[in-house]
Design an enzyme around this catalytic site. Structure first.
Site, PDB file in Angstrom:
ATOM      1  N   LYS A 196      -3.193   3.225   5.412  1.00  0.00           N
ATOM      2  CA  LYS A 196      -2.734   3.694   5.784  1.00  0.00           C
ATOM      3  C   LYS A 196      -2.489   4.312   7.349  1.00  0.00           C
ATOM      4  CE  LYS A 196       0.865   5.105   2.100  1.00  0.00           C
ATOM      5  NZ  LYS A 196       1.809   6.320   1.737  1.00  0.00           N
ATOM      6  N   TYR A 203       8.440  -1.131   0.530  1.00  0.00           N
ATOM      7  CA  TYR A 203       9.241   0.115  -0.499  1.00  0.00           C
ATOM      8  C   TYR A 203       9.867   0.325  -1.112  1.00  0.00           C
ATOM      9  CZ  TYR A 203       5.019   2.773   1.415  1.00  0.00           C
ATOM     10  OH  TYR A 203       3.553   3.366   1.373  1.00  0.00           O
ATOM     11  N   PHE A 262      14.988  10.063   2.812  1.00  0.00           N
ATOM     12  CA  PHE A 262      12.735   9.780   3.879  1.00  0.00           C
ATOM     13  C   PHE A 262      13.074   8.502   4.821  1.00  0.00           C
ATOM     14  CE2 PHE A 262      11.469  10.825  -0.543  1.00  0.00           C
ATOM     15  CZ  PHE A 262      10.838   9.094  -0.200  1.00  0.00           C
ATOM     16  N   ARG A 321      -5.892   4.948  -8.515  1.00  0.00           N
ATOM     17  CA  ARG A 321      -5.083   6.334  -8.303  1.00  0.00           C
ATOM     18  C   ARG A 321      -5.390   7.647  -8.629  1.00  0.00           C
ATOM     19  NH1 ARG A 321       0.874   5.358  -6.886  1.00  0.00           N
ATOM     20  NH2 ARG A 321       1.037   7.035  -7.876  1.00  0.00           N
ATOM     21  N   THR A 372       1.420  11.900  -5.091  1.00  0.00           N
ATOM     22  CA  THR A 372       2.234  11.600  -3.609  1.00  0.00           C
ATOM     23  C   THR A 372       2.254  12.731  -2.888  1.00  0.00           C
ATOM     24  OG1 THR A 372       3.118  10.743  -5.173  1.00  0.00           O
ATOM     25  CG2 THR A 372       4.225  10.324  -3.191  1.00  0.00           C
ATOM     26  N   ARG A 411      -6.126  11.335  -0.925  1.00  0.00           N
ATOM     27  CA  ARG A 411      -5.017  12.478  -0.454  1.00  0.00           C
ATOM     28  C   ARG A 411      -5.017  14.144   0.251  1.00  0.00           C
ATOM     29  NH1 ARG A 411      -0.233   9.008  -3.534  1.00  0.00           N
ATOM     30  NH2 ARG A 411       0.072   7.286  -2.348  1.00  0.00           N
ATOM     31  N   ASN A 448      -0.085  10.479   4.211  1.00  0.00           N
ATOM     32  CA  ASN A 448      -0.846  10.673   2.517  1.00  0.00           C
ATOM     33  C   ASN A 448      -2.141   9.116   2.607  1.00  0.00           C
ATOM     34  OD1 ASN A 448       0.410   8.669   1.827  1.00  0.00           O
ATOM     35  ND2 ASN A 448       1.518   9.460   0.076  1.00  0.00           N
ATOM     36  N   HIS A 452      -1.926   3.883   0.552  1.00  0.00           N
ATOM     37  CA  HIS A 452      -1.465   3.347  -1.018  1.00  0.00           C
ATOM     38  C   HIS A 452      -2.300   2.760  -2.358  1.00  0.00           C
ATOM     39  CE1 HIS A 452       1.602   1.087  -2.867  1.00  0.00           C
ATOM     40  NE2 HIS A 452       1.124   0.778  -3.265  1.00  0.00           N
ATOM     41  N   GLU A 480       3.203  -6.354  -5.287  1.00  0.00           N
ATOM     42  CA  GLU A 480       2.235  -6.262  -3.912  1.00  0.00           C
ATOM     43  C   GLU A 480       1.770  -6.905  -3.435  1.00  0.00           C
ATOM     44  OE1 GLU A 480       3.595  -1.279  -4.577  1.00  0.00           O
ATOM     45  OE2 GLU A 480       1.332  -1.901  -5.146  1.00  0.00           O
TER      46      GLU A 480
END
Ligand code: UDP
Ligand code: MG
Length: 166
Positions: A10, A50, A58, A90, A96, A107, A121, A124, A135
């Site tokens: 990100k 998203y 948020f 993951r 998260t 993260r 974080n 993704h 995705e």
């Protein structure tokens, strides 16, 4: 099970020069990178990515975050491929909420929560196979992926495109 998963570094990860570091961590998984590109994310792509979170308080800040309004206007998008790719990535990414994530996870080590409450974080990773398919198809064209992961078809298209002048 052989799987593929979308990974994004990100805008905060790029701004903090964490790319090399994160790629090294991801190489621990022994998964293959089968697609990669730098993307300037526009609002439309961000909102599609998203879409499941559109009712969250948020959401507006999350869209600004992923579009790079708080950092650099780019993300590194990749597809990782191999045995149990989704859970492996993951797990390395961590929870998260960066404050709840294991401190040695990506993260946990590099994320932060902003004063407005957004979890920055740095990475993704798709959560499951259905999400991964949606995705990957959103971020990549079939020709940008070097493995045959989903069914494709050939269509004839007469569209304008930008080319180099010489
Ligand atoms: N997010 C946030 N606050 C929350 C939940 C999520 O800022 O309370 C952000 C965070 O950047 C997260 C992204 O929204 O990575 C997507 O949320 P999701 O629940 O899908 O978590 P992920 O799959 O990224 O772990
Ligand atoms: Mg998610």
């Amino acid at each position: 099970m052989i799987q593929q998963t979308l990974v994004l570094i990100k805008p905060d990860g790029l701004k903090k020069s964490l790319t090399g570091n994160i790629l090294t961590r991801l190489s621990e998984t022994r998964l293959d990178i089968i697609a990669a590109k730098i993307v300037k994310v526009d609002k439309k792509l961000a909102e599609k990515h998203y879409c499941q979170l559109k009712d969250k308080p948020f959401f507006a800040d999350l869209i600004k975050y992923i579009c790079g309004e708080f950092h650099k206007k780019k993300v590194l998008a990749m597809v990782y491929y191999g045995e149990e790719a989704i859970s492996k990535v993951r797990e390395l990414a961590g929870l998260t909420n960066p404050e709840e994530a294991d401190s040695v996870s990506i993260r946990g080590a590099y994320g932060r929560i902003t004063t407005s409450g957004v979890f920055e974080n740095v990475i993704h990773a798709s959560a499951n196979e259905e999400e991964a398919e949606r995705e990957i198809k959103l971020w990549f064209e079939p020709d940008e992926v070097i493995a045959d992961i989903y069914l494709t078809k050939i269509v004839k298209k007469e569209t304008e495109k930008k080319v180099w002048t010489s």
